[in-house]
Write a protein that holds these residues in place. Structure first.
Motif, PDB file in Angstrom:
ATOM      1  N   ALA A  54     -20.994  56.146  14.420  1.00  0.00           N
ATOM      2  CA  ALA A  54     -21.563  55.439  15.470  1.00  0.00           C
ATOM      3  C   ALA A  54     -22.682  54.425  15.060  1.00  0.00           C
ATOM      4  CB  ALA A  54     -22.329  56.338  16.517  1.00  0.00           C
ATOM      5  N   VAL A  55     -23.238  54.524  13.712  1.00  0.00           N
ATOM      6  CA  VAL A  55     -23.934  53.726  13.238  1.00  0.00           C
ATOM      7  C   VAL A  55     -23.305  52.671  12.570  1.00  0.00           C
ATOM      8  CG1 VAL A  55     -24.307  54.757  11.090  1.00  0.00           C
ATOM      9  CG2 VAL A  55     -26.298  53.581  12.003  1.00  0.00           C
ATOM     10  N   ALA A  56     -23.999  51.210  12.453  1.00  0.00           N
ATOM     11  CA  ALA A  56     -23.302  50.094  12.028  1.00  0.00           C
ATOM     12  C   ALA A  56     -24.196  49.772  10.810  1.00  0.00           C
ATOM     13  CB  ALA A  56     -23.096  49.099  12.978  1.00  0.00           C
ATOM     14  N   PRO A  57     -23.635  49.106  10.020  1.00  0.00           N
ATOM     15  CA  PRO A  57     -24.323  48.301   8.858  1.00  0.00           C
ATOM     16  C   PRO A  57     -25.210  47.059   9.384  1.00  0.00           C
ATOM     17  CG  PRO A  57     -21.920  48.368   8.158  1.00  0.00           C
ATOM     18  CD  PRO A  57     -22.105  48.693   9.603  1.00  0.00           C
ATOM     19  N   ASP A  58     -25.991  46.508   8.637  1.00  0.00           N
ATOM     20  CA  ASP A  58     -26.747  45.400   8.853  1.00  0.00           C
ATOM     21  C   ASP A  58     -25.952  44.426   9.339  1.00  0.00           C
ATOM     22  OD1 ASP A  58     -28.537  46.967   8.042  1.00  0.00           O
ATOM     23  OD2 ASP A  58     -29.413  45.613   6.582  1.00  0.00           O
ATOM     24  N   PRO A  59     -26.341  43.152  10.041  1.00  0.00           N
ATOM     25  CA  PRO A  59     -25.699  42.093  10.623  1.00  0.00           C
ATOM     26  C   PRO A  59     -24.998  41.333   9.467  1.00  0.00           C
ATOM     27  CG  PRO A  59     -27.620  42.157  11.913  1.00  0.00           C
ATOM     28  CD  PRO A  59     -27.608  43.195  10.892  1.00  0.00           C
ATOM     29  N   HIS A  60     -23.731  40.848   9.464  1.00  0.00           N
ATOM     30  CA  HIS A  60     -23.083  40.064   8.357  1.00  0.00           C
ATOM     31  C   HIS A  60     -22.716  40.936   7.236  1.00  0.00           C
ATOM     32  CE1 HIS A  60     -24.341  36.840  11.037  1.00  0.00           C
ATOM     33  NE2 HIS A  60     -25.401  36.796  10.684  1.00  0.00           N
ATOM     34  N   PHE A  61     -22.838  42.101   7.327  1.00  0.00           N
ATOM     35  CA  PHE A  61     -22.487  42.980   6.052  1.00  0.00           C
ATOM     36  C   PHE A  61     -21.570  44.382   6.544  1.00  0.00           C
ATOM     37  CE2 PHE A  61     -26.372  40.872   4.393  1.00  0.00           C
ATOM     38  CZ  PHE A  61     -26.192  40.914   2.931  1.00  0.00           C
ATOM     39  N   GLY A  62     -20.875  43.934   7.495  1.00  0.00           N
ATOM     40  CA  GLY A  62     -19.861  45.065   8.114  1.00  0.00           C
ATOM     41  C   GLY A  62     -18.375  44.916   7.327  1.00  0.00           C
ATOM     42  N   THR A  63     -18.185  44.237   6.389  1.00  0.00           N
ATOM     43  CA  THR A  63     -16.978  44.188   5.894  1.00  0.00           C
ATOM     44  C   THR A  63     -17.006  44.425   4.220  1.00  0.00           C
ATOM     45  OG1 THR A  63     -17.200  41.876   5.079  1.00  0.00           O
ATOM     46  CG2 THR A  63     -16.157  42.193   7.312  1.00  0.00           C
ATOM     47  N   ASN A  64     -15.870  45.043   3.746  1.00  0.00           N
ATOM     48  CA  ASN A  64     -15.738  45.349   2.328  1.00  0.00           C
ATOM     49  C   ASN A  64     -15.222  44.225   1.487  1.00  0.00           C
ATOM     50  OD1 ASN A  64     -15.160  46.255  -0.149  1.00  0.00           O
ATOM     51  ND2 ASN A  64     -14.129  48.290   0.635  1.00  0.00           N
ATOM     52  N   PRO A  65     -16.163  43.426   0.783  1.00  0.00           N
ATOM     53  CA  PRO A  65     -15.903  42.440  -0.001  1.00  0.00           C
ATOM     54  C   PRO A  65     -14.774  42.539  -1.012  1.00  0.00           C
ATOM     55  CG  PRO A  65     -17.945  43.151  -0.910  1.00  0.00           C
ATOM     56  CD  PRO A  65     -17.738  44.024   0.329  1.00  0.00           C
ATOM     57  N   ARG A 104     -22.907  61.672   3.647  1.00  0.00           N
ATOM     58  CA  ARG A 104     -21.869  61.787   4.252  1.00  0.00           C
ATOM     59  C   ARG A 104     -20.472  61.483   3.402  1.00  0.00           C
ATOM     60  NH1 ARG A 104     -23.254  59.090  10.356  1.00  0.00           N
ATOM     61  NH2 ARG A 104     -21.274  60.267  10.830  1.00  0.00           N
ATOM     62  N   VAL A 105     -19.615  62.407   3.592  1.00  0.00           N
ATOM     63  CA  VAL A 105     -18.254  62.057   2.853  1.00  0.00           C
ATOM     64  C   VAL A 105     -17.023  61.956   3.931  1.00  0.00           C
ATOM     65  CG1 VAL A 105     -16.589  63.483   1.473  1.00  0.00           C
ATOM     66  CG2 VAL A 105     -19.214  63.991   1.330  1.00  0.00           C
ATOM     67  N   PHE A 106     -16.256  61.034   3.299  1.00  0.00           N
ATOM     68  CA  PHE A 106     -15.023  60.561   4.220  1.00  0.00           C
ATOM     69  C   PHE A 106     -13.916  60.631   2.983  1.00  0.00           C
ATOM     70  CE2 PHE A 106     -18.590  58.729   6.231  1.00  0.00           C
ATOM     71  CZ  PHE A 106     -18.397  58.963   7.747  1.00  0.00           C
ATOM     72  N   PRO A 107     -12.626  60.830   3.451  1.00  0.00           N
ATOM     73  CA  PRO A 107     -11.338  60.478   2.629  1.00  0.00           C
ATOM     74  C   PRO A 107     -11.656  59.083   1.951  1.00  0.00           C
ATOM     75  CG  PRO A 107     -10.907  61.371   4.630  1.00  0.00           C
ATOM     76  CD  PRO A 107     -12.113  60.968   4.910  1.00  0.00           C
ATOM     77  N   ALA A 108     -11.087  58.779   0.613  1.00  0.00           N
ATOM     78  CA  ALA A 108     -11.203  57.881  -0.028  1.00  0.00           C
ATOM     79  C   ALA A 108     -10.350  56.654   0.614  1.00  0.00           C
ATOM     80  CB  ALA A 108     -10.679  58.032  -1.402  1.00  0.00           C
ATOM     81  N   ASP A 109      -9.435  56.999   1.504  1.00  0.00           N
ATOM     82  CA  ASP A 109      -8.487  55.973   2.148  1.00  0.00           C
ATOM     83  C   ASP A 109      -8.876  55.701   3.639  1.00  0.00           C
ATOM     84  OD1 ASP A 109      -7.479  58.422   2.917  1.00  0.00           O
ATOM     85  OD2 ASP A 109      -5.493  57.953   2.437  1.00  0.00           O
ATOM     86  N   SER A 110     -10.095  56.273   3.749  1.00  0.00           N
ATOM     87  CA  SER A 110     -10.506  56.110   5.193  1.00  0.00           C
ATOM     88  C   SER A 110     -11.058  54.890   5.669  1.00  0.00           C
ATOM     89  CB  SER A 110     -11.972  57.117   5.469  1.00  0.00           C
ATOM     90  OG  SER A 110     -12.498  56.928   6.768  1.00  0.00           O
ATOM     91  N   PRO A 111     -10.571  54.098   7.063  1.00  0.00           N
ATOM     92  CA  PRO A 111     -11.143  52.887   7.348  1.00  0.00           C
ATOM     93  C   PRO A 111     -12.502  52.625   7.301  1.00  0.00           C
ATOM     94  CG  PRO A 111      -9.983  54.298   8.988  1.00  0.00           C
ATOM     95  CD  PRO A 111      -9.903  54.983   7.819  1.00  0.00           C
ATOM     96  N   VAL A 112     -13.325  53.787   7.302  1.00  0.00           N
ATOM     97  CA  VAL A 112     -14.607  53.596   7.455  1.00  0.00           C
ATOM     98  C   VAL A 112     -15.256  52.847   6.213  1.00  0.00           C
ATOM     99  CG1 VAL A 112     -16.927  55.008   6.601  1.00  0.00           C
ATOM    100  CG2 VAL A 112     -15.016  56.088   8.390  1.00  0.00           C
ATOM    101  N   TRP A 113     -14.518  52.761   5.132  1.00  0.00           N
ATOM    102  CA  TRP A 113     -14.921  52.144   3.720  1.00  0.00           C
ATOM    103  C   TRP A 113     -14.605  50.654   4.236  1.00  0.00           C
ATOM    104  CZ3 TRP A 113     -18.453  55.172   1.901  1.00  0.00           C
ATOM    105  CH2 TRP A 113     -18.145  56.309   1.782  1.00  0.00           C
ATOM    106  N   ASN A 114     -13.646  50.355   5.021  1.00  0.00           N
ATOM    107  CA  ASN A 114     -13.734  48.799   5.123  1.00  0.00           C
ATOM    108  C   ASN A 114     -14.849  48.305   5.744  1.00  0.00           C
ATOM    109  OD1 ASN A 114     -11.087  49.339   4.280  1.00  0.00           O
ATOM    110  ND2 ASN A 114     -10.232  49.187   6.453  1.00  0.00           N
ATOM    111  N   THR A 115     -15.743  49.021   6.379  1.00  0.00           N
ATOM    112  CA  THR A 115     -16.996  48.688   6.916  1.00  0.00           C
ATOM    113  C   THR A 115     -18.301  48.919   6.175  1.00  0.00           C
ATOM    114  OG1 THR A 115     -16.207  48.848   9.132  1.00  0.00           O
ATOM    115  CG2 THR A 115     -18.404  48.918   9.189  1.00  0.00           C
ATOM    116  N   TRP A 116     -18.259  50.220   5.660  1.00  0.00           N
ATOM    117  CA  TRP A 116     -19.519  50.958   5.253  1.00  0.00           C
ATOM    118  C   TRP A 116     -19.395  50.919   3.449  1.00  0.00           C
ATOM    119  CZ3 TRP A 116     -24.289  51.682   6.481  1.00  0.00           C
ATOM    120  CH2 TRP A 116     -24.430  51.819   7.678  1.00  0.00           C
ATOM    121  N   PHE A 117     -18.811  50.014   2.984  1.00  0.00           N
ATOM    122  CA  PHE A 117     -18.893  50.057   1.469  1.00  0.00           C
ATOM    123  C   PHE A 117     -20.006  48.978   1.075  1.00  0.00           C
ATOM    124  CE2 PHE A 117     -17.771  49.426  -3.048  1.00  0.00           C
ATOM    125  CZ  PHE A 117     -17.464  50.604  -3.269  1.00  0.00           C
ATOM    126  N   PRO A 118     -20.720  49.848   0.323  1.00  0.00           N
ATOM    127  CA  PRO A 118     -22.194  48.762  -0.120  1.00  0.00           C
ATOM    128  C   PRO A 118     -21.769  47.261  -0.952  1.00  0.00           C
ATOM    129  CG  PRO A 118     -22.389  51.176  -0.847  1.00  0.00           C
ATOM    130  CD  PRO A 118     -20.988  50.691  -0.295  1.00  0.00           C
TER     131      PRO A 118
END
Length: 235
Positions: free
Chosen positions: A194-205, A149-163
Motif C-alpha cells: 500500500a505504501v509508495a516510494p518517494d515522488p519521481h522514484f516509482g520506476t525501476n531504471p 519484506r520478501v516478494f518473488p523475483a519476478d513480482s511487478p512490485v520490483w517495477n516500482t520498489w527497486f532502489p
C-alpha cells in the motif's frame, strides 16, 4: 557518509553493468528532462539549476569517472568546484555534492546489481528478493515499512520498489533461495504494498534501458540518444 566512499572507491566493486547503464544516459536540461515521461527519465541525465550543455557534460563526465575509476565524493566535489568557479558559478556545498553524487552513483550501482540478480541462472537458484532498508534514524517511514519484506523475483512490485526509491536512498535488495526463506521463517508476499516510494522514484531504471520507445521523446533527446548508441556500436 554511510560508507559510500568506501563502497564506490573499491575497484572490485565497480560493476561494468553500472558503467554501461550510465554511458547510455544523455545530458539534458531540466526543462527537457521534465518533458520526458517519468518511466523513461532513467535514459536522461540532468542537474537542477544548470542549463549550459558544457556544465551538464562536466557533471556527467565526473560521475562516469567515479564509476569507471573509483573517484570519491571529495574528488567529485573538488573537480566540479574548480570547473564551476572557472565558469563563473559558485561551487557546490557538501550537501549539494552529496545529493548529486549519491543519487546518480547509487542508481547506476543498483542497475548493475539488478542485471546480475536477473541472470537466468541466479533467478533459478535464488527466486526471491528481499527489500533491505538501512533502518536507522535517517530512514524514511515508507522505506522502513518495506524493510525485510520478501516478494518473488519476478513480482511487478520490483517495477516500482527497486532502489533507489528517493533522493539519497540507501536501500538495497537481497536475493534469497527457497531454503533461506524457509529457514528464516519469511513470508513471501504476493499483494502489492500500500505504501509508495518517494515522488519521481516509482520506476525501476534498469527496466527501461533496453528497448526504449522514443516516439514521445523531445527531439533533442532522441538525436542525442541515437548518436550515443551509434558511438557505442561495435566497429
Amino acid at each position: 557518509m554511510d560508507g559510500i566512499d568506501t563502497i564506490f572507491s573499491r575497484e572490485d566493486m565497480t560493476f561494468q553493468e553500472a558503467v554501461d547503464y550510465f554511458k547510455e544516459r544523455v545530458p539534458v536540461t531540466a526543462e527537457i528532462f521534465y518533458q520526458i515521461a517519468e518511466e523513461y527519465r532513467a535514459l536522461a541525465f540532468t542537474v537542477s539549476g544548470y542549463t549550459k550543455a558544457q556544465i551538464l557534460k562536466k557533471f556527467y563526465d565526473e560521475l562516469l569517472s567515479a564509476l569507471e575509476e573509483g573517484s570519491t565524493l571529495q574528488e567529485f566535489q573538488a573537480n566540479m568546484n574548480d570547473f564551476l568557479e572557472s565558469e563563473g558559478y559558485e561551487g557546490l556545498n557538501p550537501e549539494q555534492a552529496d545529493l548529486i553524487f549519491r543519487t546518480n552513483i547509487q542508481t547506476a550501482y543498483n542497475v548493475g546489481h539488478y542485471q546480475q540478480m536477473t541472470d537466468p541462472a541466479v533467478m533459478e537458484l535464488r527466486p526471491f528478493w528481499q527489500y533491505d532498508a538501512v533502518n536507522d534514524s535517517h530512514t524514511r517511514p515508507s522505506h522502513l515499512e518495506m524493510d525485510g519484506r520478501v516478494f518473488p523475483a519476478d513480482s511487478p512490485v520490483w517495477n516500482t520498489w527497486f532502489p533507489p526509491n528517493g533522493f539519497k536512498c540507501r536501500c538495497t535488495v537481497k536475493t534469497l533461495s527457497k531454503r533461506q526463506v524457509e529457514q528464516r521463517g519469511l513470508t513471501v508476499e504476493t499483494s502489492f504494498p500500500a505504501v509508495a516510494p518517494d515522488p519521481h522514484f516509482g520506476t525501476n531504471p534498469a527496466k527501461v534501458r533496453f528497448e526504449p520507445d522514443l516516439k514521445d521523446y523531445p527531439e533533442p533527446l532522441v538525436k542525442a540518444y541515437q548518436a550515443r548508441q551509434k558511438e557505442g556500436a561495435p566497429k
